[in-house]
Design an enzyme around this catalytic site. Structure first.
Site, short mmCIF file in Angstrom:
data_model
loop_
_atom_site.label_atom_id
_atom_site.label_comp_id
_atom_site.label_asym_id
_atom_site.label_seq_id
_atom_site.Cartn_x
_atom_site.Cartn_y
_atom_site.Cartn_z
N ASP A 140 0.97 -1.17 -0.56
CA ASP A 140 0.37 0.03 -0.20
C ASP A 140 0.82 1.24 0.47
O ASP A 140 2.06 0.96 0.49
CB ASP A 140 -1.02 0.07 1.09
N LYS A 141 0.35 2.13 -0.38
CA LYS A 141 0.93 4.10 -0.40
C LYS A 141 1.91 3.94 1.01
O LYS A 141 2.57 4.65 0.27
CB LYS A 141 0.24 4.90 -1.00
#
Length: 325
Positions: A140-141
């Site tokens: 995830d970011k």
């Protein structure tokens, strides 16, 4: 073109995909390739069922055998950008990087540039010929840590197979809300949230997902844990820990509002309030080298923000312990 430079694969239809359209089943079984590319391969005969060319809408049945044999072609149209990468290991087949929190992996709506893919196209231009620019698993970011990227078709095929057969080892470090008394296993299927399509959730119709976690250090009202994945569902650790009512510190999607335990010091309150990402770090990666078969393993240290968070939790716990005497 030699066979080793082609994109190949063999897949067997499992019970849950029996009766589905070929293009739908292929999207599940061969998820490393885009739906549009799978459609084109079905129509061209590069992706067959039991040795026969079929149409995308044709149904597949239990134990049908899908075979893929396609020529590689430029797979991405994104621009290369000179973005710095923290390279942990590289050779002609693999690129292992330590991704910082805040770096988006794939270009998408709202993130057309400045992503890991843009950086990869600049650092290793050959990945433009690979599905999803060589990325076989995502972070995830706002999750930091180690991830592997394929630099060759041989590596891409091998890494995808290792992920599917669960032989690739991935371990994460996390800080969760609540003082846990022991480790456990969360075995709960994950799928799209029934009402909020941007979130994932534990749902009966979801895909199987298993997360093992064990204690590293317990604090007054939080716990440092190490998680090991058996599957790789979207947001898996975040969803599973929230499901057992121990969400990750700072998780903006699954963590709920900031909860400060009784007796929280001003210093700890400031640290918790300033932690605006999920406290999750991909700490260790183990895999089989696609060419040599050697088992390789890499570890990355916790980033500074998580170190600071843990130090503040540890200090607060000691202060409470001392004040009790």
């Amino acid at each position: 073109m030699s066979s080793e430079n082609r994109i190949t694969g063999h897949y067997t239809v499992p019970p849950e995909l029996s009766g589905k359209r070929l293009d739908q089943a292929a999207a599940e079984l061969v998820s490393e390739h885009s739906r549009s590319r799978l459609q084109s391969w079905i129509k061209s005969g590069a992706l067959t069922v039991n040795g026969k060319q079929c149409k995308p809408r044709d149904k597949v049945m239990l134990d049908d055998r899908l075979e893929l044999d396609a020529e590689p072609e430029a797979q991405v149209t994104w621009e290369a950008e000179p973005i710095s990468l923290d390279v942990v290991y590289e050779d002609e087949h693999l690129l292992v990087i330590n991704k910082p929190a805040g770096l988006v992996v794939h270009p998408a709506a709202g993130h057309a540039d400045g992503t890991l893919v843009n950086a990869l196209l600049n650092y290793a231009p050959e990945v433009e010929n690979l599905p999803r620019a060589g990325i076989v698993h995502r972070l995830d970011k706002d999750t930091s840590g180690i991830m592997v990227v394929a630099r060759s078709l041989v590596a891409h095929t091998s890494l995808v197979e290792q992920l599917q057969t669960r032989t690739m080892g991935r371990e994460y470090e996390a800080v969760v809300v609540g003082s846990l008394t022991g480790g456990a296993t969360v075995d709960a299927p994950i799928g799209r949230h029934p009402t909020d399509r941007k979130r994932m959730a534990v749902v009966p119709t979801g895909k199987p997902a298993v997360t093992h976690y064990r204690l590293v250090e317990r604090f007054a009202a939080h716990t440092h844990v190490r998680c090991k994945l058996e599957s790789g569902r979207t947001h898996q650790i975040r969803v599973h820990m929230a499901h057992v009512r121990h969400p990750l510190v700072g998780d903006p999607v699954y963590g709920g509002r900031l909860r400060l335990p009784k007796g929280t010091s001003d210093e700890l309150r400031d640290v918790l309030a300033a932690f605006h990402r999920q406290a999750l770090h991909a700490q260790k990666l183990t895999l089989e080298h696609p060419e040599t078969g050697e088992i390789l393993s890499w570890e990355t240290p916790l980033p500074d923000d998580m170190v600071k968070l843990i130090e503040a939790l540890r200090k607060h716990a000691k202060e409470l312990e001392q004040s009790a005497y």
